[in-house]
Scaffold this active site. Structure first.
Site, short mmCIF file in Angstrom:
data_model
loop_
_atom_site.label_atom_id
_atom_site.label_comp_id
_atom_site.label_asym_id
_atom_site.label_seq_id
_atom_site.Cartn_x
_atom_site.Cartn_y
_atom_site.Cartn_z
N ARG A 3 -13.65 -8.68 1.14
CA ARG A 3 -12.22 -8.44 0.97
C ARG A 3 -11.43 -9.71 1.29
NH1 ARG A 3 -10.23 -3.28 1.13
NH2 ARG A 3 -8.39 -4.37 0.36
N HIS A 53 -7.13 0.77 -6.59
CA HIS A 53 -7.38 -0.09 -5.42
C HIS A 53 -8.03 -1.37 -5.94
CE1 HIS A 53 -7.71 -1.33 -1.41
NE2 HIS A 53 -8.55 -0.45 -0.91
N GLN A 67 -10.00 -3.87 -3.65
CA GLN A 67 -11.31 -3.34 -3.26
C GLN A 67 -12.34 -3.57 -4.37
OE1 GLN A 67 -12.25 -1.72 -0.22
NE2 GLN A 67 -14.24 -2.16 -1.12
N ARG A 70 0.88 -1.19 0.00
CA ARG A 70 0.00 0.00 0.00
C ARG A 70 0.90 1.22 0.00
NH1 ARG A 70 -5.35 1.25 3.49
NH2 ARG A 70 -6.10 -0.06 1.81
N ASP A 130 -17.14 7.18 -1.64
CA ASP A 130 -15.91 7.01 -0.86
C ASP A 130 -15.65 8.34 -0.16
OD1 ASP A 130 -13.45 6.16 0.15
OD2 ASP A 130 -12.38 6.35 -1.75
N CYS A 173 -16.55 1.60 0.40
CA CYS A 173 -15.38 0.75 0.64
C CYS A 173 -14.95 0.76 2.10
CB CYS A 173 -14.23 1.20 -0.25
SG CYS A 173 -13.79 2.94 -0.02
N1 CP Z 1 -11.30 -0.31 2.19
C1 CP Z 1 -10.01 -0.37 2.63
O1 CP Z 1 -9.06 -0.53 1.85
O2 CP Z 1 -9.90 -0.26 3.97
P1 CP Z 1 -8.51 -0.08 4.77
O3 CP Z 1 -7.98 1.27 4.41
O4 CP Z 1 -8.90 -0.19 6.22
O5 CP Z 1 -7.57 -1.17 4.35
N1 NVA Z 2 -9.81 6.72 -1.33
C1 NVA Z 2 -9.46 6.23 -0.02
C2 NVA Z 2 -9.72 4.78 0.07
C3 NVA Z 2 -9.46 4.15 1.40
C4 NVA Z 2 -9.74 2.69 1.42
C5 NVA Z 2 -8.01 6.57 0.28
O1 NVA Z 2 -7.18 6.45 -0.63
O2 NVA Z 2 -7.72 6.96 1.40
#
Ligand code: CP
Ligand code: NVA
Length: 307
Positions: free
Chosen positions: A294, A136, A139, A109, A226, A266
């Site tokens: 997930r 993502h 997701q 990430r 989101d 999400c």
């Molecule tokens: N939806 C999602 O990716 O959640 P986290 O940021 O908690 O991993």
């Molecule tokens: N768009 C959000 C998604 C989190 C799961 C971010 O990037 O923070």
């Protein structure tokens, strides 16, 4: 006849750096495998015995990190992880060439998609994008499984995405169009999805991008949103809250979609901002089904890439 993971030969998938690393056929395969794993998880509890992943997290995570770790343990393997900037102490290419000596896959990430690409370039093991500035994909797979569970065949259905044209929106466009859905994105001026990514996704289906939120949700089977401020954008939070106000998903907006349309998120959610508490807590909300899925889709991704 609908294609199934049983009917389709296991596809060769090297990485999941972007959604398009899964061919259309591999996408169907992974979703069907995820459904099989969800139905009978114990059948898969030795599938990745003796296999390990290394996870790199530059940003916080609840769902992604815990479900990848649980997925590996429940498949018979295990996961280790590290938190912090991937390139803080050494170049990304060196990190890649350490992890590929110890593990069978890298889950990352990151702030920049270029870090994912650099890991892919140097690692001899599969790299899975656990969220970047642009995508993502894990997701979107969970969201696709959730949509299939609710609607069965998705061809001809309409998904409205309301809010920031961000990583989640980008991946959703690829997943939904490739499963036959029409996608309508409504964002305030200046916050539309990346134009190059929209152009690319339009190769797979019908995508409209508008500032007219009512038009986007009209006829929608699912309304997705989101957060207005993604991780790393905290300094813009006030400015974004002003721009996104009219894009809140509340009961009034959901009433403009098809009767019985579902609400998707999400998570994490900011109640009172992009969604009201009554909408996310209503029986029409699939937010917690998405979160559950997930785990199942990531198992399917891991089995496809690592076994
Ligand atoms: N939806 C999602 O990716 O959640 P986290 O940021 O908690 O991993
Ligand atoms: N768009 C959000 C998604 C989190 C799961 C971010 O990037 O923070």
């Amino acid at each position: 006849m609908a294609a199934t993971a049983r009917a389709i030969a296991k596809p060769v998938v090297r990485n999941l750096a972007t959604d398009l690393d899964l061919s259309a056929e591999a996408l169907v395969y992974v979703l069907e495998l995820a459904a099989q794993i969800k139905r009978a998880p114990s059948r898969f509890n030795k599938t990745l015995a003796g296999r390990y992943i290394g996870m790199l997290f530059e940003k916080p995570s609840l769902r992604t990190r815990l479900t990848f770790e649980l997925a590996m343990k429940q498949l018979g393997g295990d996961a280790v992880w590290s938190v912090g900037p991937v390139d803080e102490r050494e170049p990304v290419k060196d990190v890649a060439r350490n992890l590929d000596r110890w593990t069978h896959g890298i889950v990352a990430r990151v702030f920049s998609q270029s870090t994912i690409e650099e890991l892919v370039r140097w690692a001899k093991v599969p790299v899975i994008n656990a969220l970047s500035d642009l995508y993502h994909p894990c997701q979107a797979l969970a969201d696709a499984l959730t949509l299939q569970e609710r609607f069965g065949e998705l061809a001809g259905r309409k998904l409205a995405y309301v809010g920031d044209g961000n990583n989640v929106a980008h991946s959703l466009m690829f997943a939904a169009t490739r499963l036959g859905m029409e996608v309508a994105v409504a964002s305030p001026a200046g916050y539309a999805p990346n134009a190059d990514i929209v152009t690319r996704a339009r190769e797979y289906g019908n995508i409209s991008v508008t500032e007219d939120v009512a038009a986007a949700v009209r006829g929608a089977d699912a309304v997705y949103t989101d957060v207005w401020t993604s991780m790393g954008q905290e300094a813009e939070a006030e400015e974004r809250a002003r721009a996104f106000g009219p894009f809140q998903v509340n009961a009034g907006l959901l009433a403009k979609a098809k009767p019985g349309a579902i609400f998707m998120h999400c998570l994490p959610a900011k109640r009172g901002q992009e969604v009201t508490d009554d909408v996310i807590e209503s029986p029409r909300s699939t937010a917690f089904d998405q979160a559950e899925n997930r785990l199942h889709v990531q198992k399917a991704v891991l089995v496809t890439l690592l076994s």
